[in-house]
Design an enzyme around this catalytic site. Structure first.
Site, PDB file in Angstrom:
ATOM      1  N   CYS A  12       0.599  -1.144  -0.210  1.00 53.65           N
ATOM      2  CA  CYS A  12       0.310   0.336  -0.344  1.00 53.65           C
ATOM      3  C   CYS A  12       1.016   1.073   0.016  1.00 53.65           C
ATOM      4  O   CYS A  12       2.110   1.190   0.226  1.00 53.65           O
ATOM      5  CB  CYS A  12      -0.914   0.024   1.517  1.00 53.65           C
ATOM      6  N   HIS A  40       5.312  -5.543   8.701  1.00 51.34           N
ATOM      7  CA  HIS A  40       5.028  -6.544   9.715  1.00 51.34           C
ATOM      8  C   HIS A  40       5.276  -7.763   7.707  1.00 51.34           C
ATOM      9  O   HIS A  40       3.960  -8.828   7.944  1.00 51.34           O
ATOM     10  CB  HIS A  40       3.485  -6.920  10.129  1.00 51.34           C
ATOM     11  N   HIS A 119      -2.029  -5.422  19.136  1.00 54.42           N
ATOM     12  CA  HIS A 119      -0.998  -4.083  18.278  1.00 54.42           C
ATOM     13  C   HIS A 119      -0.729  -3.289  17.987  1.00 54.42           C
ATOM     14  O   HIS A 119      -1.189  -2.275  18.825  1.00 54.42           O
ATOM     15  CB  HIS A 119      -2.017  -4.170  17.376  1.00 54.42           C
ATOM     16  N   GLU A 121      -0.768  -0.971  16.072  1.00 57.05           N
ATOM     17  CA  GLU A 121      -1.358   0.907  15.976  1.00 57.05           C
ATOM     18  C   GLU A 121      -2.100   0.777  17.074  1.00 57.05           C
ATOM     19  O   GLU A 121      -2.055   1.662  17.211  1.00 57.05           O
ATOM     20  CB  GLU A 121      -1.923   0.406  14.520  1.00 57.05           C
ATOM     21  N   ASN A 211      -3.604  -7.241   8.140  1.00 57.80           N
ATOM     22  CA  ASN A 211      -4.665  -7.738   7.285  1.00 57.80           C
ATOM     23  C   ASN A 211      -4.537  -8.380   6.431  1.00 57.80           C
ATOM     24  O   ASN A 211      -5.412  -8.293   4.950  1.00 57.80           O
ATOM     25  CB  ASN A 211      -4.339  -5.928   6.519  1.00 57.80           C
TER      26      ASN A 211
END
Length: 275
Positions: A12, A40, A119, A121, A211
């Site tokens: 991305c 990751h 996580h 984030e 994801n």
């Protein structure tokens, strides 16, 4: 065997930006350090460390500290600026926007975030706002809330979580915001549709990637699905499937996907005796 590669694959823009910046800093000969995985993906991290990137939670010696794409708590960022001559913040812009949104809403209501508590984030987000991070619906006494999501969560799972929370509680004001990265949503939708025509779905990406795990769960609903990090993990019986679809997480480089496809073709050739 028919091999179908998804249209939405590879890095991305946030991951691509982070990796490109680190490589440029290393190419300039700077001593670059960070405190965890920039992204990751094992192969990507191995390549960066071979080029000179140092990864350690105790690291205090270096010219440049790079903040990972997942972000870090605000206080930690300020500490690092006092330690290192240069700090380059590579937090994904969409993740940064989530932090700002949580911080803004926390002034007037309780923030509930659909995500994995451990996580990176989510660890970083709690450094910006006192949020509750969970994937399990629960009873709550507060009457004014805002629902946000980890940027890599499944949109459908997030909607189901919010619906369950509203059924279980009596909120006076409940704000629902879609903070999921649109790039991951597009991949989610493509996997949802394409996996229906596959005999086997192959999801390529790091085992720590949120994801990528989401894509694996979606594909598993419609076809036999495997999750691999490298071509070496392809099972010998992969050649028995008629249509094989290849998907990838947002931290997976195109080169790795190409290697997986090449390996599939080699395996098919050996079966047919053409190699």
């Amino acid at each position: 065997m028919k091999i179908v590669v998804a249209k939405n694959i590879g890095f991305c823009f946030g991951v691509e930006r982070a990796i490109r910046t680190v490589e440029e800093l290393l190419d300039e000969g700077k001593k670059v350090v960070t405190d965890g995985e920039i992204v990751h993906n094992k192969q990507v991290m191995e390549q960066l460390t071979k080029k000179g990137l140092k990864v350690s939670s105790e690291m205090t010696d270096g010219e440049v500290f790079v903040v990972r794409a997942h972000g870090i708590p605000k206080d930690r960022l300020e500490e690092l600026k006092k330690i290192f001559p240069e700090v380059v913040d590579l937090t994904c812009p969409i993740v940064s926007q989530l932090f700002k949104t949580a911080q803004r809403y926390a002034k007037e209501r309780k923030v509930i975030v659909f995500g994995k508590e451990d996580h990176p984030e989510m660890v970083a987000l709690r450094g910006y706002a006192p949020a509750i991070v969970t994937k399990v619906p629960f009873k709550f006494e507060e009457k004014k809330v805002v629902f946000l999501s980890q940027t890599t969560s499944s949109l459908e799972e997030y909607k189901e979580f919010v619906a369950a929370m509203i059924r279980m509680n009596e909120f006076e004001e409940a704000v629902f915001l879609n903070t999921i990265c649109p790039v991951t949503v597009n991949r989610e939708r493509e996997v949802e549709e394409l996996s229906k025509i596959c005999d086997l779905s192959i999801v390529v990406g790091g085992k720590h990637s949120s994801n990528t795990g989401k894509l694996f769960r979606i594909a598993s609903k419609h076809s036999k699905t495997i999750w691999i990090e490298s071509p070496d993990e392809l099972p010998a019986d992969v050649v028995k499937y008629g249509t094989v679809c290849v998907f990838s997480g947002t931290s997976t480089p195109n080169s790795l996907i190409e290697n997986v496809v090449r390996k599939l073709k080699e395996m098919e050739g050996k079966r047919d005796g053409t190699i």
